[in-house]
Design an enzyme around this catalytic site. Sequence first.
Site, PDB file in Angstrom:
ATOM      1  N   VAL A 150       0.834  -1.209   0.000  1.00 38.99           N
ATOM      2  CA  VAL A 150       0.000   0.000   0.000  1.00 38.99           C
ATOM      3  C   VAL A 150       0.869   1.260   0.000  1.00 38.99           C
ATOM      4  O   VAL A 150       0.604   2.226  -0.730  1.00 38.99           O
ATOM      5  CB  VAL A 150      -0.950  -0.008   1.221  1.00 38.99           C
ATOM      6  N   LYS A 190      15.222  -2.732   1.595  1.00 38.18           N
ATOM      7  CA  LYS A 190      14.062  -2.350   0.782  1.00 38.18           C
ATOM      8  C   LYS A 190      14.224  -0.924   0.228  1.00 38.18           C
ATOM      9  O   LYS A 190      13.964  -0.651  -0.932  1.00 38.18           O
ATOM     10  CB  LYS A 190      12.825  -2.373   1.688  1.00 38.18           C
ATOM     11  N   GLU A 240      -7.561   2.630   2.249  1.00 37.54           N
ATOM     12  CA  GLU A 240      -7.355   2.348   0.820  1.00 37.54           C
ATOM     13  C   GLU A 240      -8.210   1.156   0.406  1.00 37.54           C
ATOM     14  O   GLU A 240      -8.524   0.297   1.212  1.00 37.54           O
ATOM     15  CB  GLU A 240      -5.875   2.109   0.526  1.00 37.54           C
ATOM     16  N   LYS A 278     -14.124   0.570   5.700  1.00 37.49           N
ATOM     17  CA  LYS A 278     -13.100  -0.268   5.062  1.00 37.49           C
ATOM     18  C   LYS A 278     -13.330  -1.744   5.403  1.00 37.49           C
ATOM     19  O   LYS A 278     -13.348  -2.616   4.542  1.00 37.49           O
ATOM     20  CB  LYS A 278     -11.722   0.207   5.525  1.00 37.49           C
ATOM     21  N   ASN A 283     -14.682  -4.962   2.722  1.00 39.98           N
ATOM     22  CA  ASN A 283     -13.999  -6.241   2.539  1.00 39.98           C
ATOM     23  C   ASN A 283     -14.835  -7.404   3.071  1.00 39.98           C
ATOM     24  O   ASN A 283     -14.877  -8.467   2.467  1.00 39.98           O
ATOM     25  CB  ASN A 283     -12.623  -6.209   3.208  1.00 39.98           C
ATOM     26  N   CYS A 298      -5.789  -9.389   2.490  1.00 41.98           N
ATOM     27  CA  CYS A 298      -6.834  -8.550   3.107  1.00 41.98           C
ATOM     28  C   CYS A 298      -8.054  -9.318   3.604  1.00 41.98           C
ATOM     29  O   CYS A 298      -8.387  -9.240   4.787  1.00 41.98           O
ATOM     30  CB  CYS A 298      -7.297  -7.495   2.109  1.00 41.98           C
ATOM     31  N   LYS A 311      -7.808 -11.819   6.651  1.00 43.70           N
ATOM     32  CA  LYS A 311      -7.379 -11.093   7.840  1.00 43.70           C
ATOM     33  C   LYS A 311      -8.467 -10.107   8.299  1.00 43.70           C
ATOM     34  O   LYS A 311      -8.798 -10.043   9.487  1.00 43.70           O
ATOM     35  CB  LYS A 311      -6.097 -10.340   7.470  1.00 43.70           C
TER      36      LYS A 311
HETATM   37  C1  UDX Z   1      -9.146  -6.826  -1.742  1.00 41.51           C
HETATM   38  C2  UDX Z   1     -10.193  -5.733  -2.028  1.00 41.51           C
HETATM   39  O1  UDX Z   1     -10.782  -5.971  -3.309  1.00 41.51           O
HETATM   40  C3  UDX Z   1      -9.564  -4.373  -1.929  1.00 41.51           C
HETATM   41  O2  UDX Z   1     -10.571  -3.380  -2.143  1.00 41.51           O
HETATM   42  C4  UDX Z   1      -8.967  -4.220  -0.541  1.00 41.51           C
HETATM   43  O3  UDX Z   1      -8.418  -2.980  -0.352  1.00 41.51           O
HETATM   44  C5  UDX Z   1      -7.939  -5.309  -0.304  1.00 41.51           C
HETATM   45  O4  UDX Z   1      -8.556  -6.585  -0.467  1.00 41.51           O
HETATM   46  P1  UDX Z   1      -7.251  -8.042  -3.107  1.00 41.51           P
HETATM   47  O5  UDX Z   1      -7.011  -8.879  -1.896  1.00 41.51           O
HETATM   48  O6  UDX Z   1      -6.090  -7.502  -3.846  1.00 41.51           O
HETATM   49  O7  UDX Z   1      -8.175  -6.794  -2.760  1.00 41.51           O
HETATM   50  O8  UDX Z   1      -8.030  -8.999  -4.159  1.00 41.51           O
HETATM   51  P2  UDX Z   1      -9.451  -9.226  -4.817  1.00 41.51           P
HETATM   52  O9  UDX Z   1      -9.275  -9.130  -6.284  1.00 41.51           O
HETATM   53  O10 UDX Z   1     -10.539  -8.439  -4.244  1.00 41.51           O
HETATM   54  O11 UDX Z   1      -9.641 -10.788  -4.475  1.00 41.51           O
HETATM   55  C6  UDX Z   1      -9.605 -11.278  -3.143  1.00 41.51           C
HETATM   56  C7  UDX Z   1      -9.841 -12.773  -3.121  1.00 41.51           C
HETATM   57  O12 UDX Z   1     -11.163 -13.098  -3.491  1.00 41.51           O
HETATM   58  C8  UDX Z   1      -8.968 -13.563  -4.081  1.00 41.51           C
HETATM   59  O13 UDX Z   1      -8.569 -14.748  -3.464  1.00 41.51           O
HETATM   60  C9  UDX Z   1      -9.879 -13.831  -5.255  1.00 41.51           C
HETATM   61  O14 UDX Z   1      -9.499 -14.960  -5.993  1.00 41.51           O
HETATM   62  C10 UDX Z   1     -11.176 -14.061  -4.530  1.00 41.51           C
HETATM   63  N1  UDX Z   1     -12.364 -13.838  -5.357  1.00 41.51           N
HETATM   64  C11 UDX Z   1     -12.614 -12.616  -5.877  1.00 41.51           C
HETATM   65  C12 UDX Z   1     -13.258 -14.884  -5.561  1.00 41.51           C
HETATM   66  O15 UDX Z   1     -13.053 -16.004  -5.089  1.00 41.51           O
HETATM   67  N2  UDX Z   1     -14.378 -14.651  -6.290  1.00 41.51           N
HETATM   68  C13 UDX Z   1     -14.657 -13.425  -6.796  1.00 41.51           C
HETATM   69  O16 UDX Z   1     -15.720 -13.294  -7.432  1.00 41.51           O
HETATM   70  C14 UDX Z   1     -13.743 -12.388  -6.607  1.00 41.51           C
END
Ligand code: UDX
Length: 428
Positions: A11, A35, A148, A201, A205, A257, A260
């Site tokens: 982030v 880093k 975010e 937030k 999620n 995300c 957790k």
């Molecule tokens: C997520 C949120 O979308 C984001 O807004 C937040 O800030 C952080 O967490 P991210 O973890 O990057 O982002 O991935 P995302 O694309 O949302 O997918 C999360 C998980 O859900 C993945 O394991 C994905 O495979 C799964 N997923 C997503 C499904 O199983 N089915 C879906 O329809 C969509």
Amino acid sequence: MNITIIGTGFVGVVSAAVYASHGHTVTGLDIDSSKIAQLNQGKVPFYEPGLSELINQHLAKNLNFTTEYAEAIPSNELIIIAVGTPSASDGTADLTYVKAAAKSLAPHLAENSIVAIKSTVPPGTLDHLQPIIAKHTSARFTLASLPEFLREGKAVNDSLEPDRVVIGANNQETIDRLTKLHQPFNAPIIVVSPDSAQMGKYTANAYLATRITFINQIADLCDKNGADIDQVIQVISPDHRIGPHYWYPGFGYGGSCFPKDVKELAAYAKQTGLDHNLLVELNRLNEERIPKLLRRFSEQIDGWDDKQVAVLGLAFKPHTNDMREAPSIKTIEYLLNEGAIVTGYDPEALKTAQTALPSHDKLTFSKSINEAVTQADVVLALIEWPQIVEFDFTQTKLNKPQWFIDARNQFNASELREAGYEYLGIGK
Ligand code: UDX
């Protein structure tokens, strides 16, 4: 604006690049010197499409990275905390790093600066941070929450063109300054209290995780009858209250995300006395999903023991090399326990996989799909990377019985069946 971002994880680095691309002078700060050295050479320590290009456009102009608080903070008007918030043993968010950052930045604060929290933290956190900072500075400062919502793999675009910007603040001058900063993002700016921003937030999620878990449950019901989950989604999608997006059943949600945040919100709910909450159940359903599915597939393929399995897609989703809570981890551990011989493939995550997965004499990795499937009894297409979805598996069909498990329902079942595979999807 002069902006400091503390924490150069996912982030923090994306936010630093994006604020720099809007013309602000940005300093990224982290206590991890290796880093910082990498970032100052324009190297991003993880894979995220478009990010290193953006960093390199601004590096040494209006973007730099340092390990020194004394260098990073003094003349800056906005200090954003974007450090990690791992889960504590009771499931709540561990705020150790957030508090440490607050304490370290305080002595260097300029008069009238804003300290904003981007890390995901529970409501009430700003009240804890206020005295920590005030104890170590005489400068006047205000606190705000700037959650975010970016997705890994699409983070640059999500940050350059967000669905919304959320500002959680009570002080009008702080609201005005943060609103002005985010106006060029061309997105609705939602101004709320810090607690609402933080609850918002978690709620976003938790809702998305609920949606995924819900459609997975419906898919399981479809498996018990003649319905096809893709057709069921066609039926529900035109309803404006439901919509067509984010309905992809599979092996459950993963990443840094959702698992957790759901656990943290569940733990927070318990702390407030809401013992029997939906979130606890959501977490349980997601955690048991992979072993449950693999047990079911085991019956369909006549047991995993001694089966050669090509696991295609090791990252938690496409376009990232992040393996935090990736379905591949639980899947491969389960398969190895059951006596399978596993070959893992991923276009970007092979290096991460070496540390995320156990070393085992029956686990090897392959750089190409062709190679990974050369002896496969079972092709398990786990993650919808374009390289995997666009691959023509009819050309690699072997002269022996083979199963094709389509973990994200991405493939044409009849084509694969015609080629001779025993096709197994989710909810089909
Ligand atoms: C997520 C949120 O979308 C984001 O807004 C937040 O800030 C952080 O967490 P991210 O973890 O990057 O982002 O991935 P995302 O694309 O949302 O997918 C999360 C998980 O859900 C993945 O394991 C994905 O495979 C799964 N997923 C997503 C499904 O199983 N089915 C879906 O329809 C969509």
